[in-house]
Design an enzyme around this catalytic site. Sequence first.
Site, mmCIF file in Angstrom:
data_model
loop_
_atom_site.group_PDB
_atom_site.id
_atom_site.type_symbol
_atom_site.label_atom_id
_atom_site.label_comp_id
_atom_site.label_asym_id
_atom_site.label_seq_id
_atom_site.Cartn_x
_atom_site.Cartn_y
_atom_site.Cartn_z
ATOM 1 N N SER A 45 0.816 -1.216 0.000
ATOM 2 C CA SER A 45 0.000 0.000 0.000
ATOM 3 C C SER A 45 0.846 1.261 0.000
ATOM 4 O O SER A 45 0.335 2.355 -0.254
ATOM 5 C CB SER A 45 -0.936 -0.004 1.212
ATOM 6 O OG SER A 45 -0.206 0.001 2.422
ATOM 7 N N HIS A 46 2.166 1.138 0.287
ATOM 8 C CA HIS A 46 3.046 2.300 0.269
ATOM 9 C C HIS A 46 4.193 2.121 -0.722
ATOM 10 O O HIS A 46 5.167 2.880 -0.690
ATOM 11 C CB HIS A 46 3.606 2.561 1.664
ATOM 12 C CG HIS A 46 2.588 3.068 2.625
ATOM 13 N ND1 HIS A 46 1.702 2.230 3.265
ATOM 14 C CD2 HIS A 46 2.283 4.321 3.039
ATOM 15 C CE1 HIS A 46 0.908 2.948 4.047
ATOM 16 N NE2 HIS A 46 1.233 4.216 3.921
ATOM 17 N N GLU A 62 -4.814 0.067 1.544
ATOM 18 C CA GLU A 62 -5.196 -1.344 1.481
ATOM 19 C C GLU A 62 -6.583 -1.498 0.855
ATOM 20 O O GLU A 62 -6.831 -2.432 0.083
ATOM 21 C CB GLU A 62 -5.180 -1.957 2.886
ATOM 22 C CG GLU A 62 -3.801 -2.128 3.479
ATOM 23 C CD GLU A 62 -2.981 -3.189 2.757
ATOM 24 O OE1 GLU A 62 -3.571 -4.026 2.039
ATOM 25 O OE2 GLU A 62 -1.744 -3.177 2.907
#
Length: 345
Positions: A50-51, A191
């Site tokens: 997610s990053h 997410e």
Amino acid sequence: MSDDDNERRLSLSEIQLLATNVLTANGVSAAQADAVARNVTAAEADECRSHGVYRLLGYVRAVANGKADGRAVPKLVQETPAILRVDAGRGFAPLANEVGRPALIAAAQSLGIAVLAINHCYHNSAMWADLEPLAEAGLVSIGMTAGQRTVAPHGGSKPIFGTNPFAFGWPRPDGNPFVFDFATSAVARGEIELHQRAGKSIPLGWAIDADGQPTIDPALGLAGALLPFGGHKGTALALMVELLAGPMIGDLTSQESFAEDEGLGSPPLGGELIIAFDPQRFLGAGFASNMARAETLFASITNQDGVRLAGDRRLEARARSASEGVMVPIRLLEELDAARSSGIA
């Protein structure tokens, strides 16, 4: 090398080059691009998808819509011996952190405690990457940042807070430091976005729809509100982060950051607060014995079957990614290639 029809395996060096090329093609300076690329690559290495490279789309969008300054030069000011401030100039958080970190380390080692406030930064990155270098320098640290309003308070139905992550780092004499980083929401917004992209439902308890009803549809959850973790406890922590990384350092609240974006979908604009402690200065002659007591505490946890420390999974993934590379969705690679090819540089 393609492992299946939907994903491609890339080495970490390929991830970093991809990130750098996408950013520089869109007018981001070499200094900003290199710092973001290091952060994105670190997230991919730790399987923090997610990053990872997914976030590049947001970085590019923020520059393209004129909100972020991809060529900003962060400016460091030491306001007092213990208080440092970096004005990111509406650039990205990774470079602002890199500019402020050496002075923060020096001040904490000199005084025992020091604070770094980062203002006017677009924060789209994993916070553990901000604190891990401090732990490696022997410092204990706490970090936090607010976001754009996406999270409803416990019992409410309208978003007030950002995901408002909170991070902590503790140095250890042998091996990797203890570092954790978690959103005060039930899950990071990224997410839910990744579930939407993959066509997957989300677990109950992650989000509510615009009418305040529980949902497993990521699109409805994104249009509604995320939920805090732990009910009222997560709400209280989110408010703490909001106050300390917002008004306390003279920066935006999550609601103000959302309004400033004007619906353009940029990363959150706001502030970041990092507090660093030097245990050697705190403990003096008792440093070694007290750090050993901390190791006894760690051992009492990890010696239990089925227990792992927060962050252990990331470290296992890091070792695996270094040798095996990481899997990236083909669709995402195509979007990033398009962003690179149509860049303004």
